[in-house]
Design a protein around this motif. Sequence first.
Motif, short mmCIF file in Angstrom:
data_model
loop_
_atom_site.label_atom_id
_atom_site.label_comp_id
_atom_site.label_asym_id
_atom_site.label_seq_id
_atom_site.Cartn_x
_atom_site.Cartn_y
_atom_site.Cartn_z
N HIS A 91 0.85 -1.19 0.00
CA HIS A 91 0.00 0.00 0.00
C HIS A 91 0.89 1.25 0.00
CE1 HIS A 91 -3.47 -2.47 1.92
NE2 HIS A 91 -3.51 -2.51 0.60
N LEU A 95 -4.08 8.79 -3.46
CA LEU A 95 -4.88 9.35 -4.53
C LEU A 95 -5.56 10.62 -4.02
CD1 LEU A 95 -5.96 8.96 -7.41
CD2 LEU A 95 -7.68 7.40 -6.49
N LEU A 135 -12.81 8.48 -10.19
CA LEU A 135 -12.17 7.93 -9.00
C LEU A 135 -12.03 6.42 -9.13
CD1 LEU A 135 -11.08 8.03 -6.14
CD2 LEU A 135 -13.44 8.09 -5.30
N ALA A 136 -13.09 5.75 -9.55
CA ALA A 136 -13.04 4.29 -9.68
C ALA A 136 -11.95 3.86 -10.65
CB ALA A 136 -14.40 3.77 -10.14
N ILE A 139 -8.31 4.21 -8.94
CA ILE A 139 -7.93 3.38 -7.79
C ILE A 139 -7.16 2.14 -8.26
CG2 ILE A 139 -8.91 1.78 -6.10
CD1 ILE A 139 -10.98 3.88 -5.44
N ARG A 140 -6.11 1.83 -7.48
CA ARG A 140 -5.30 0.64 -7.76
C ARG A 140 -5.22 -0.22 -6.50
NH1 ARG A 140 -0.21 2.66 -11.47
NH2 ARG A 140 -1.36 4.11 -12.81
N THR A 143 -3.40 1.42 -3.63
CA THR A 143 -3.85 2.70 -3.07
C THR A 143 -4.09 2.57 -1.58
OG1 THR A 143 -4.88 3.29 -5.18
CG2 THR A 143 -5.56 4.54 -3.24
N VAL A 146 -7.49 7.70 -0.14
CA VAL A 146 -8.07 8.66 -1.07
C VAL A 146 -8.40 9.92 -0.27
CG1 VAL A 146 -10.01 9.20 -2.59
CG2 VAL A 146 -9.05 6.89 -2.58
N ALA A 168 -14.57 4.47 -2.75
CA ALA A 168 -13.42 4.08 -1.93
C ALA A 168 -13.78 2.93 -1.00
CB ALA A 168 -12.91 5.27 -1.14
N ASN A 171 -13.82 -0.43 -2.46
CA ASN A 171 -12.46 -0.95 -2.69
C ASN A 171 -11.66 -1.10 -1.40
OD1 ASN A 171 -11.83 -1.01 -5.84
ND2 ASN A 171 -13.19 0.72 -5.45
N ILE A 173 -10.72 1.11 0.85
CA ILE A 173 -9.68 2.12 0.98
C ILE A 173 -10.20 3.26 1.86
CG2 ILE A 173 -8.23 3.78 -0.25
CD1 ILE A 173 -8.54 1.96 -2.73
N PHE A 175 -11.04 6.88 3.23
CA PHE A 175 -11.35 8.11 2.48
C PHE A 175 -11.31 9.29 3.45
CE2 PHE A 175 -13.89 11.40 0.57
CZ PHE A 175 -13.76 11.25 -0.80
#
Length: 389
Positions: A91, A95, A135-136, A139-140, A143, A146, A168, A171, A173, A175
């Motif tokens: 990680h 973003l 945004l979608a 994202i990797r 990430t 965000v 987010a 996924n 992640i 935010f």
Amino acid sequence: MIYLDAAATTPVRRDVLEAMWPYLTGEFGNPSSHHQLGETAAQALAAARASVAKVFGCRAGDITFTSGGTEAANLAVKGIALARQAANPTHHRILISALEHPAVLESARYLAHRHGFVVDVLGVDPDGMVTPAALAAAIRPETALVSVMYANNEVGTIQPIRELSAVARKNHIPFHTDAVQAAAYLPLNLKDLGVDALTFSGHKLGAPKGSGVLVASGRLAMEPTVHGGGQERGRRSGTENVAGAVGLAAALSRTRGEAPQQATEVAALRDAFIRAVTAAVPNAVLTGHPSQRLPTLASFCFPGTSGEAVLLELERTGVICSSGSACAAGSDEPSAVLLALGLDPAVAQTAVRFSFTAAISSAELTTAAQAVGAAVARVRGTGTAVRPG
């Protein structure tokens, strides 16, 4: 004087000063001290924490008091990203949007320079909006975080935070959103917004400068950026600014109590001001989203002028405003925010931002719009402006 630079700071409210006064005088104890003065301070701090938590619909333990929005954003961005990297070294990407305040942008750059992170920047449309689809797509798997600003401090565009945070969350992640400009009028319930961390500053709401808050679940892993005695549940060490916390809580609570009615009224004044300015300066360029914008902010570019020259002419007539972010004052470079919107650099350098509180009157804004028209005409006619005094 007509003050139209509230996005930079607002005057301290009298009722806020009155709430703070005991903790600046007789009740001066350190909240970590185990005696009566310390316990009184600790009780005031706890009450302020509970008051702020009520506004955000979260637990008191989710509130971390800081020295302002910049420190809060540093703690959110660095703290979350470093904790995610420590848990999983893959990680290593952050973003952020192209419109972020320097507090977020420079925190991300620090992580890139010192900790090997890669900073991915989300572009915006000409109105300054970040779309969930964009945004979608950005994202990797790597990430770590965000961060997208709730409402922009230069052009006033309000982002679709609920939709962005949902992307987010899907996924897995964290935010973060910088809500410094949003805290006065926009929805703030943390669960409804779907964000993991939110930061804001008291001096935009009538509290003193030097007071801020990070709102984030106590269960969210976060590396501290200030080390010491372990105050603020270990997230932010240092003796707490009790008076500042009390003032911030009072300003937030009272501002939010007035917000529903005032937001509609102030937005109507803003729209009338926009119409008046565009009538006085026909080629004025309104920047930011035409409708999804802060109710208290209108920003323009005036092609064929210098933004700084227009500011000086307005100051001569008693109208106080700015050319954009107060954090970039004195820079000769065009605003990165305006460039991200696709404006030509020469046009971006003609920017002027007008921002106000609910205390503004229709008459003041009418006078200001007339002054804008006259100032632009003088600058275009002479190409110069003289600083007052």
